[in-house]
Design a protein around this motif. Structure first.
Motif, PDB file in Angstrom:
ATOM      1  N   PRO A  54     -14.080  -0.390  -1.578  1.00 48.98           N
ATOM      2  CA  PRO A  54     -13.612  -1.560  -2.327  1.00 48.98           C
ATOM      3  C   PRO A  54     -12.197  -1.383  -2.863  1.00 48.98           C
ATOM      4  O   PRO A  54     -11.447  -2.360  -2.994  1.00 48.98           O
ATOM      5  CB  PRO A  54     -14.617  -1.714  -3.464  1.00 48.98           C
ATOM      6  CG  PRO A  54     -15.541  -0.596  -3.397  1.00 48.98           C
ATOM      7  CD  PRO A  54     -15.286   0.175  -2.157  1.00 48.98           C
ATOM      8  N   ALA A  55     -11.810  -0.143  -3.138  1.00 48.17           N
ATOM      9  CA  ALA A  55     -10.444   0.104  -3.611  1.00 48.17           C
ATOM     10  C   ALA A  55      -9.421  -0.208  -2.521  1.00 48.17           C
ATOM     11  O   ALA A  55      -8.356  -0.770  -2.804  1.00 48.17           O
ATOM     12  CB  ALA A  55     -10.307   1.547  -4.070  1.00 48.17           C
ATOM     13  N   ALA A  56      -9.746   0.128  -1.289  1.00 45.30           N
ATOM     14  CA  ALA A  56      -8.832  -0.168  -0.178  1.00 45.30           C
ATOM     15  C   ALA A  56      -8.713  -1.670   0.042  1.00 45.30           C
ATOM     16  O   ALA A  56      -7.613  -2.190   0.277  1.00 45.30           O
ATOM     17  CB  ALA A  56      -9.323   0.515   1.100  1.00 45.30           C
ATOM     18  N   TYR A  57      -9.831  -2.376  -0.062  1.00 42.25           N
ATOM     19  CA  TYR A  57      -9.782  -3.839   0.063  1.00 42.25           C
ATOM     20  C   TYR A  57      -8.977  -4.455  -1.077  1.00 42.25           C
ATOM     21  O   TYR A  57      -8.198  -5.385  -0.871  1.00 42.25           O
ATOM     22  CB  TYR A  57     -11.189  -4.426   0.084  1.00 42.25           C
ATOM     23  CG  TYR A  57     -11.855  -4.370   1.438  1.00 42.25           C
ATOM     24  CD1 TYR A  57     -11.405  -5.170   2.478  1.00 42.25           C
ATOM     25  CD2 TYR A  57     -12.930  -3.544   1.674  1.00 42.25           C
ATOM     26  CE1 TYR A  57     -12.008  -5.132   3.717  1.00 42.25           C
ATOM     27  CE2 TYR A  57     -13.557  -3.503   2.906  1.00 42.25           C
ATOM     28  CZ  TYR A  57     -13.081  -4.303   3.921  1.00 42.25           C
ATOM     29  OH  TYR A  57     -13.680  -4.263   5.149  1.00 42.25           O
ATOM     30  N   ALA A  58      -9.175  -3.956  -2.284  1.00 42.64           N
ATOM     31  CA  ALA A  58      -8.438  -4.490  -3.434  1.00 42.64           C
ATOM     32  C   ALA A  58      -6.948  -4.192  -3.319  1.00 42.64           C
ATOM     33  O   ALA A  58      -6.110  -5.050  -3.640  1.00 42.64           O
ATOM     34  CB  ALA A  58      -8.996  -3.905  -4.727  1.00 42.64           C
ATOM     35  N   LEU A  59      -6.608  -3.006  -2.842  1.00 45.78           N
ATOM     36  CA  LEU A  59      -5.200  -2.662  -2.650  1.00 45.78           C
ATOM     37  C   LEU A  59      -4.578  -3.556  -1.592  1.00 45.78           C
ATOM     38  O   LEU A  59      -3.469  -4.081  -1.770  1.00 45.78           O
ATOM     39  CB  LEU A  59      -5.057  -1.194  -2.245  1.00 45.78           C
ATOM     40  CG  LEU A  59      -3.640  -0.738  -1.883  1.00 45.78           C
ATOM     41  CD1 LEU A  59      -2.766  -0.721  -3.128  1.00 45.78           C
ATOM     42  CD2 LEU A  59      -3.674   0.610  -1.216  1.00 45.78           C
ATOM     43  N   GLY A  60      -5.271  -3.755  -0.492  1.00 42.92           N
ATOM     44  CA  GLY A  60      -4.771  -4.644   0.553  1.00 42.92           C
ATOM     45  C   GLY A  60      -4.608  -6.069   0.058  1.00 42.92           C
ATOM     46  O   GLY A  60      -3.632  -6.751   0.389  1.00 42.92           O
ATOM     47  N   ALA A  61      -5.548  -6.530  -0.769  1.00 44.07           N
ATOM     48  CA  ALA A  61      -5.452  -7.875  -1.331  1.00 44.07           C
ATOM     49  C   ALA A  61      -4.249  -7.984  -2.260  1.00 44.07           C
ATOM     50  O   ALA A  61      -3.540  -8.998  -2.256  1.00 44.07           O
ATOM     51  CB  ALA A  61      -6.733  -8.221  -2.077  1.00 44.07           C
ATOM     52  N   ALA A  62      -3.992  -6.954  -3.045  1.00 46.65           N
ATOM     53  CA  ALA A  62      -2.841  -6.972  -3.952  1.00 46.65           C
ATOM     54  C   ALA A  62      -1.528  -6.983  -3.179  1.00 46.65           C
ATOM     55  O   ALA A  62      -0.582  -7.703  -3.544  1.00 46.65           O
ATOM     56  CB  ALA A  62      -2.895  -5.758  -4.884  1.00 46.65           C
ATOM     57  N   VAL A  63      -1.466  -6.228  -2.099  1.00 47.56           N
ATOM     58  CA  VAL A  63      -0.252  -6.212  -1.277  1.00 47.56           C
ATOM     59  C   VAL A  63      -0.041  -7.568  -0.609  1.00 47.56           C
ATOM     60  O   VAL A  63       1.082  -8.073  -0.538  1.00 47.56           O
ATOM     61  CB  VAL A  63      -0.317  -5.061  -0.243  1.00 47.56           C
ATOM     62  CG1 VAL A  63       0.812  -5.150   0.759  1.00 47.56           C
ATOM     63  CG2 VAL A  63      -0.292  -3.718  -0.946  1.00 47.56           C
ATOM     64  N   CYS A  64      -1.118  -8.183  -0.140  1.00 53.95           N
ATOM     65  CA  CYS A  64      -1.000  -9.508   0.482  1.00 53.95           C
ATOM     66  C   CYS A  64      -0.616 -10.572  -0.543  1.00 53.95           C
ATOM     67  O   CYS A  64       0.135 -11.500  -0.223  1.00 53.95           O
ATOM     68  CB  CYS A  64      -2.305  -9.882   1.176  1.00 53.95           C
ATOM     69  SG  CYS A  64      -2.580  -8.953   2.702  1.00 53.95           S
ATOM     70  N   LEU A  82       4.836  -6.767   4.566  1.00 55.40           N
ATOM     71  CA  LEU A  82       3.839  -6.534   3.524  1.00 55.40           C
ATOM     72  C   LEU A  82       2.463  -7.056   3.947  1.00 55.40           C
ATOM     73  O   LEU A  82       1.444  -6.437   3.639  1.00 55.40           O
ATOM     74  CB  LEU A  82       4.270  -7.196   2.216  1.00 55.40           C
ATOM     75  CG  LEU A  82       5.291  -6.444   1.388  1.00 55.40           C
ATOM     76  CD1 LEU A  82       5.680  -7.254   0.158  1.00 55.40           C
ATOM     77  CD2 LEU A  82       4.756  -5.087   0.965  1.00 55.40           C
ATOM     78  N   LEU A  83       2.433  -8.182   4.642  1.00 59.93           N
ATOM     79  CA  LEU A  83       1.158  -8.686   5.152  1.00 59.93           C
ATOM     80  C   LEU A  83       0.533  -7.711   6.142  1.00 59.93           C
ATOM     81  O   LEU A  83      -0.679  -7.486   6.136  1.00 59.93           O
ATOM     82  CB  LEU A  83       1.349 -10.049   5.815  1.00 59.93           C
ATOM     83  CG  LEU A  83       1.620 -11.221   4.881  1.00 59.93           C
ATOM     84  CD1 LEU A  83       1.989 -12.453   5.696  1.00 59.93           C
ATOM     85  CD2 LEU A  83       0.422 -11.492   4.020  1.00 59.93           C
ATOM     86  N   ILE A  84       1.371  -7.131   6.981  1.00 62.90           N
ATOM     87  CA  ILE A  84       0.870  -6.138   7.941  1.00 62.90           C
ATOM     88  C   ILE A  84       0.334  -4.917   7.203  1.00 62.90           C
ATOM     89  O   ILE A  84      -0.747  -4.406   7.529  1.00 62.90           O
ATOM     90  CB  ILE A  84       1.985  -5.758   8.942  1.00 62.90           C
ATOM     91  CG1 ILE A  84       2.295  -6.947   9.846  1.00 62.90           C
ATOM     92  CG2 ILE A  84       1.584  -4.532   9.764  1.00 62.90           C
ATOM     93  CD1 ILE A  84       3.540  -6.777  10.686  1.00 62.90           C
ATOM     94  N   ALA A  85       1.063  -4.451   6.172  1.00 62.61           N
ATOM     95  CA  ALA A  85       0.618  -3.283   5.405  1.00 62.61           C
ATOM     96  C   ALA A  85      -0.680  -3.574   4.653  1.00 62.61           C
ATOM     97  O   ALA A  85      -1.586  -2.727   4.611  1.00 62.61           O
ATOM     98  CB  ALA A  85       1.716  -2.862   4.433  1.00 62.61           C
ATOM     99  N   GLY A  86      -0.792  -4.747   4.069  1.00 57.94           N
ATOM    100  CA  GLY A  86      -2.010  -5.107   3.350  1.00 57.94           C
ATOM    101  C   GLY A  86      -3.210  -5.226   4.262  1.00 57.94           C
ATOM    102  O   GLY A  86      -4.311  -4.760   3.933  1.00 57.94           O
ATOM    103  N   THR A  87      -3.017  -5.833   5.415  1.00 56.98           N
ATOM    104  CA  THR A  87      -4.107  -5.960   6.374  1.00 56.98           C
ATOM    105  C   THR A  87      -4.512  -4.587   6.912  1.00 56.98           C
ATOM    106  O   THR A  87      -5.699  -4.321   7.120  1.00 56.98           O
ATOM    107  CB  THR A  87      -3.697  -6.895   7.523  1.00 56.98           C
ATOM    108  OG1 THR A  87      -3.249  -8.132   6.966  1.00 56.98           O
ATOM    109  CG2 THR A  87      -4.849  -7.157   8.456  1.00 56.98           C
TER     110      THR A  87
END
Length: 97
Positions: A54-64, A82-87
Motif C-alpha cells: 500500500p505504501a508503493a501505491y500511495a507513493l505512486g498516487a502522490a507522484v501522479c 512524473l506520470l511514468i514514475a508514479g505508474t
C-alpha cells in the motif's frame, strides 16, 4: 484561383490550443492515475499484504497527483515523466503483492 480548397486553410494549428490540450491531458491523466493509486492503496491496506504494497501505491498516487498539478501549470514534459514514475512505483508495488 490557385485550385486550393477551404480544407487546406483550416489545417493551420494554433500553438496555444495545442498547449492547452496538453495541459488538460496531463492534468486529467494525473488526476485519474492518482485516484486509481489511492483506491488501490486503500484496498491493499485492508488485506493481508506486506506494508510495502500500500505504501508503493500511495507513493505512486502522490507522484501522479504532483504530475497533475505540474501539468496543469504548463511543463507537460516533466509531468509526463512524473506520470511514468508514479505508474512505475504502483507497478512495483503490485509486484511485491
Amino acid at each position: 484561383m490557385s485550385g486550393r480548397g477551404d480544407s487546406e486553410t483550416q489545417d493551420v494549428v494554433d500553438p496555444a490550443e495545442v498547449a492547452r490540450r496538453a495541459r488538460w491531458t496531463a492534468a486529467g491523466t494525473g488526476a485519474l492515475l492518482a485516484l486509481a493509486g489511492l483506491a488501490a492503496s486503500l484496498l491493499r491496506l485492508t488485506g493481508a499484504v506486506p506494508a510495502l504494497v500500500p505504501a508503493a501505491y500511495a507513493l505512486g498516487a502522490a507522484v501522479c497527483a504532483a504530475a497533475a498539478v505540474l501539468g496543469s501549470r504548463g511543463p507537460t514534459r516533466r509531468a509526463l515523466w512524473l506520470l511514468i514514475a508514479g505508474t512505475t512505483a504502483m507497478a512495483l508495488g503490485d509486484q511485491f503483492d
